[in-house]
Design an enzyme around this catalytic site. Structure first.
Site, PDB file in Angstrom:
ATOM      1  CB  CYS A  63       2.167 -16.238 -27.951  1.00 42.05           C
ATOM      2  SG  CYS A  63       3.635 -16.311 -26.918  1.00 42.05           S
ATOM      3  CG  HIS A  87       4.469 -16.754 -32.237  1.00 35.18           C
ATOM      4  ND1 HIS A  87       3.720 -15.643 -31.922  1.00 35.18           N
ATOM      5  CD2 HIS A  87       5.185 -17.056 -31.134  1.00 35.18           C
ATOM      6  CE1 HIS A  87       3.980 -15.281 -30.670  1.00 35.18           C
ATOM      7  NE2 HIS A  87       4.856 -16.120 -30.168  1.00 35.18           N
ATOM      8  CD  GLU A 108       2.039 -14.562 -34.866  1.00 37.55           C
ATOM      9  OE1 GLU A 108       1.682 -15.749 -34.888  1.00 37.55           O
ATOM     10  OE2 GLU A 108       2.498 -14.015 -33.836  1.00 37.55           O
TER      11      GLU A 108
END
Lengths: 229, 83
Positions: free
Chosen positions: A87, A204, A206
């Protein structure tokens, strides 16, 4: 055991998510590296996390690239160290010139926060080698400036050298206009450098580490890099 | 002392979503004569330089290194001498 470094800029807000993903879910030694550091210390991989570094003043990532730590990240990348920008981290890698292209505002002008499907097109990077070939990743995007842009020459080069790592697709794996959350050229969600050790992606991984929280598809990204050591 | 006025705009080939949204709103207001809207940034630099050439060079390097991203943006510098 490998050690990961998560870079922390003023305004980073996915640094703790990345730390949690690596340290607690993958069980890897992980430490934060502050933006003022000039030496990364002993690390085997680097995450440039998401957020709004320096308030996204001027352009996303434009100020962060001049942080002292980014020279060290560039040196680490030049020696072949695996670096992933997620990002805002992707935006910083673009501004740094570690990856080609730039980010425009989302075509629809809205900050878009939703689950998307990703098709992996390059499996020969340290962050994608363990992704099963026939599996779409179902992971979230959350950004206002993720509309990837590169001129035609750069795009042709990315295609020729198989540097387009992820594309936004629908649930059947087709890169349709509806499945593109930001207007990115060619539905591009992630790319790598020519040496393939630096990967940038808008979605994302994560934030997709635990089935209980919606999806664990992001684990493939981190499993890949751990297997690469 | 020189004042460098810098206009940073998206390259002509690039769609400007903010400009497009503003154009739609202007059309709603009845200004159908407005064919297109492009939105950019205006930046002022106050430069202590010995000559206009030096001030121009400082402003240009600032744009190339930081203020504009030439992958997607163009910039125009206008210099004036100030007291």
């Amino acid at each position: 055991m490998p050690t990961f470094g998560v870079i922390v800029f003023p305004g980073s807000n996915c640094d703790h998510d990345a730390y949690h993903a690596l340290k607690h879910i993958m069980g890897v030694d992980t430490r934060f590296i502050f933006h003022k550091e000039t030496d990364l210390g002993k690390v085997d991989g680097i995450v440039v996390p998401g957020g709004f570094s320096y308030g996204d003043y001027l352009r996303s990532g434009a100020i962060a690239r001049f942080s002292p730590v980014m020279q060290a990240v560039s040196d680490f990348a030049a020696k072949g160290g695996p670096v992933i920008g997620i990002c805002n981290g992707f935006q910083i890698l673009l501004e740094s010139g570690l990856l080609p292209g730039a980010m425009l505002h989302n075509e629809q002008l809205r900050f878009t926060c939703k689950q998307v499907y990703l098709k992996t097109e390059a499996f020969d990077t340290p962050f994608t080698s363990a992704i099963p070939k026939d599996t779409l990743l179902h992971i979230p995007v959350a950004h206002g400036e993720g509309n990837y842009y590169a001129d035609e020459t750069t795009l042709a080069q990315l295609e020729d050298q198989n540097q387009i790592v992820f594309r936004y697709v629908d649930a059947d794996g087709n890169p349709t206009r509806e499945s593109n959350p930001n207007g990115a050229v060619g539905n591009i969600a992630g790319i790598c450098n020519a040496a393939r050790n630096v990967v940038g992606m808008m979605p994302h991984p994560e934030r997709a580490m635990e089935t209980l929280l919606g999806s664990a598809d992001g684990k493939y990204v981190f499993e890949s890099v751990l297997q690469s050591f | 002392m020189f004042k460098a006025e810098i206009n940073v705009t998206l390259r002509k080939s690039i769609l400007d979503p903010k400009g497009k949204a503003a154009r739609e709103a202007l059309h709603q207001l009845g200004y159908h004569a407005i064919q297109d809207v492009r939105i950019g940034k205006y930046i002022e630099l106050f430069v202590d330089a010995a000559s206009e050439t030096e001030a121009e060079q400082i402003a240009r390097e600032s744009c190339e290194k930081l203020l504009a991203n030439e992958v997607m943006e163009d910039f125009v510098i206008t210099l004036t001498k100030t007291n």
